[in-house]
Design a protein around this motif. Structure first.
Motif, PDB file in Angstrom:
ATOM      1  N   UNK A 132       0.026   8.959   6.152  1.00 55.59           N
ATOM      2  CA  UNK A 132      -1.325   8.635   6.621  1.00 55.59           C
ATOM      3  C   UNK A 132      -1.888   9.786   7.463  1.00 55.59           C
ATOM      4  N   UNK A 133      -3.170  10.018   7.340  1.00 52.24           N
ATOM      5  CA  UNK A 133      -3.799  11.058   8.166  1.00 52.24           C
ATOM      6  C   UNK A 133      -3.889  10.580   9.617  1.00 52.24           C
ATOM      7  N   UNK A 134      -4.112  11.528  10.520  1.00 55.21           N
ATOM      8  CA  UNK A 134      -4.185  11.186  11.952  1.00 55.21           C
ATOM      9  C   UNK A 134      -5.328  10.208  12.215  1.00 55.21           C
ATOM     10  N   UNK A 138       0.849  -1.190   0.000  1.00 53.72           N
ATOM     11  CA  UNK A 138       0.000   0.000   0.000  1.00 53.72           C
ATOM     12  C   UNK A 138       0.881   1.234   0.000  1.00 53.72           C
ATOM     13  N   UNK A 139       0.645   2.126  -0.950  1.00 52.47           N
ATOM     14  CA  UNK A 139       1.379   3.388  -0.993  1.00 52.47           C
ATOM     15  C   UNK A 139       0.578   4.422  -0.206  1.00 52.47           C
ATOM     16  N   UNK A 140       1.047   4.734   0.987  1.00 50.54           N
ATOM     17  CA  UNK A 140       0.303   5.638   1.861  1.00 50.54           C
ATOM     18  C   UNK A 140       0.311   7.084   1.358  1.00 50.54           C
ATOM     19  N   UNK A 154       1.714 -10.688   4.553  1.00 54.08           N
ATOM     20  CA  UNK A 154       2.575  -9.544   4.859  1.00 54.08           C
ATOM     21  C   UNK A 154       1.991  -8.284   4.222  1.00 54.08           C
ATOM     22  N   UNK A 155       1.886  -7.232   5.016  1.00 54.82           N
ATOM     23  CA  UNK A 155       1.342  -5.953   4.549  1.00 54.82           C
ATOM     24  C   UNK A 155       2.452  -4.903   4.608  1.00 54.82           C
ATOM     25  N   UNK A 156       2.859  -4.439   3.445  1.00 64.48           N
ATOM     26  CA  UNK A 156       3.924  -3.434   3.350  1.00 64.48           C
ATOM     27  C   UNK A 156       3.266  -2.079   3.080  1.00 64.48           C
ATOM     28  N   UNK A 157       3.453  -1.143   3.990  1.00 66.78           N
ATOM     29  CA  UNK A 157       2.883   0.203   3.828  1.00 66.78           C
ATOM     30  C   UNK A 157       4.026   1.189   3.639  1.00 66.78           C
ATOM     31  N   UNK A 158       4.162   1.679   2.425  1.00 66.71           N
ATOM     32  CA  UNK A 158       5.259   2.599   2.096  1.00 66.71           C
ATOM     33  C   UNK A 158       4.841   4.043   2.384  1.00 66.71           C
ATOM     34  N   UNK A 159       5.831   4.879   2.731  1.00 61.76           N
ATOM     35  CA  UNK A 159       5.601   6.289   3.060  1.00 61.76           C
ATOM     36  C   UNK A 159       4.480   6.413   4.109  1.00 61.76           C
ATOM     37  N   UNK A 160       4.597   5.618   5.166  1.00 65.36           N
ATOM     38  CA  UNK A 160       3.526   5.532   6.159  1.00 65.36           C
ATOM     39  C   UNK A 160       3.283   6.855   6.884  1.00 65.36           C
ATOM     40  N   UNK A 161       4.272   7.739   6.906  1.00 62.05           N
ATOM     41  CA  UNK A 161       4.089   9.033   7.585  1.00 62.05           C
ATOM     42  C   UNK A 161       3.036   9.908   6.894  1.00 62.05           C
TER      43      UNK A 161
END
Length: 381
Positions: A133-135, A95-97, A124-131
């Motif tokens: 994501x909204x609050x 997931x591209x955050x 396995x769940x890979x979340x890229x650029x996780x920062x």
């Protein structure tokens, strides 16, 4: 005609052994797999282009491999590995955050987590650029991240750890990726050049590695650019500095020789030539500061290894450092640093740099006068 594949994709590591410059990460992950101490949430953080997403994919591939070796590397031939390599694995979700950062996106992900893998041990769940994501998305993710099913593993990747909520950080095992050292990037570029049958000059590859600033992906992009420029024949130092618009070492050696000789005219003429070649005065003064720093480093055998240049260039630094006193280098470095700090605020930036060069050229004579004054005072005593 076969489509061109950029080096960053063509030579992307597919096992832990081939990851460049992150041995502390790969060794820890391999030991975790071997001892069955896998965390259920990982946070991979560090600068861009250092292998965060690559390591996440390798970890996802390895833990689902059916025939892992004793070194905890994926076999690459089992059904799970083949489906992963063909981007057809149902056990790995990316997931591209940056573009999927809403609450609904995370709710969809959480909904998927409820279903166990049909084949294989882990999902396995890979979340890229996780920062990114909204609050509210972070909050929707909290409970699942804290108590996921035993078959679910989350790998979060980010370049900006400070933007992630502390409640998320506390639920993850954090891995800090380093900037990759120049020598490791240069060695990897040599390997790729040999695989592509491209001739190269070592100093050119070192220059590309230094320009990349610790990011292997950036280095590979620059390498592709220079290879294209040279029509795939040879990566030379001169072509590299020309294409990347970098000031050659020679200019700095010439300027310092003129300054040591107290020759104001020659130092100003060299600076004029640099400006006429299209280089920025600010870049010149920053590069001159780095040159003085390297000369100081060269004066002590214990610090000479801090210089990330070829042996040939290192020899030139050693030769020039013997001609310059430590007092001269420290005074000149201070002037260059002050010039750098006030450059943008100056109304006449060219004159600002020229004034700094004039002051530097007078340092040797000022040091001589100071030495004579000390001698005279000793005689009187």
């Amino acid at each position: 005609m076969e489509n061109f594949v950029v080096s960053a994709r063509k030579y992307r590591p597919d096992n832990f052994k081939s990851v460049v410059g992150q041995q502390h990460i790969t060794t820890t992950l391999q030991n975790a797999i071997k001892n069955n101490h896998l965390a259920q949430a990982f946070l991979f953080c560090g600068p861009r282009g250092v292998g965060k997403t690559t390591c996440a994919r390798i970890l996802a591939k390895t833990i689902n491999c059916e025939n892992r070796g004793e070194d905890q590397e994926a076999c690459g031939t089992c059904e799970s590995c083949v489906s992963f390599q063909n981007n057809a694995s149902f056990n790995i979700y990316e997931l591209d955050a940056a573009s999927n950062n809403s609450v609904d996106d995370i709710r969809n992900l959480v909904e998927q987590v409820r279903y166990a893998p049909q084949k294989g041990q882990y999902k396995v769940y890979i979340i890229d650029e996780v920062h990114m994501l909204s609050a509210s998305a972070f909050n929707a993710f909290l409970k699942t991240l804290e108590e996921p099913p035993k078959y679910a593993i989350f790998i979060l990747a980010t370049t900006e750890k400070h933007k992630i909520l502390p409640t998320i950080l506390s639920r993850c095992q954090i891995f800090d990726f380093n900037r990759i050292q120049v020598k490791h990037i240069a060695e990897h570029l040599q390997y790729i050049a040999s695989q592509e049958n491209v001739d190269y000059e070592e100093e050119a590859l070192r220059l590309i590695a230094a320009k990349a600033d610790g990011a292997l992906r950036d280095a590979l992009s620059i390498f592709d650019l220079i290879v294209t420029y040279s029509a795939g024949k040879k990566v030379t130092y001169q072509e590299t500095i020309s294409n990347l618009h970098i000031l050659d070492y020679d200019y700095y050696f010439k300027v310092v020789d003129a300054l040591l000789a107290g020759d104001i005219s020659q130092s100003l003429l060299i600076f004029d030539e640099i400006l006429r070649n299209g280089f920025d005065g600010h870049n010149f003064i920053v590069g001159l500061s780095e040159h003085f720093r390297d000369l100081l480093v060269s004066q002590d055998e214990s610090t000479i290894d801090l210089m990330e240049v070829s042996d040939e260039v290192k020899a030139r630094y050693l030769e020039q450092s013997r001609q310059a006193s430590q007092s001269f280098l420290l005074s000149a470095l201070n002037l260059a640093n002050q010039c750098d700090i006030h450059y943008k605020a100056s109304k006449n930036q060219r004159l600002h740099v020229e004034l700094a060069l004039m002051k530097m050229a007078k340092i040797p004579s000022a040091l001589q006068l100071a030495a004579l004054a000390v001698e005279e005072s000793k005689k009187k005593i």
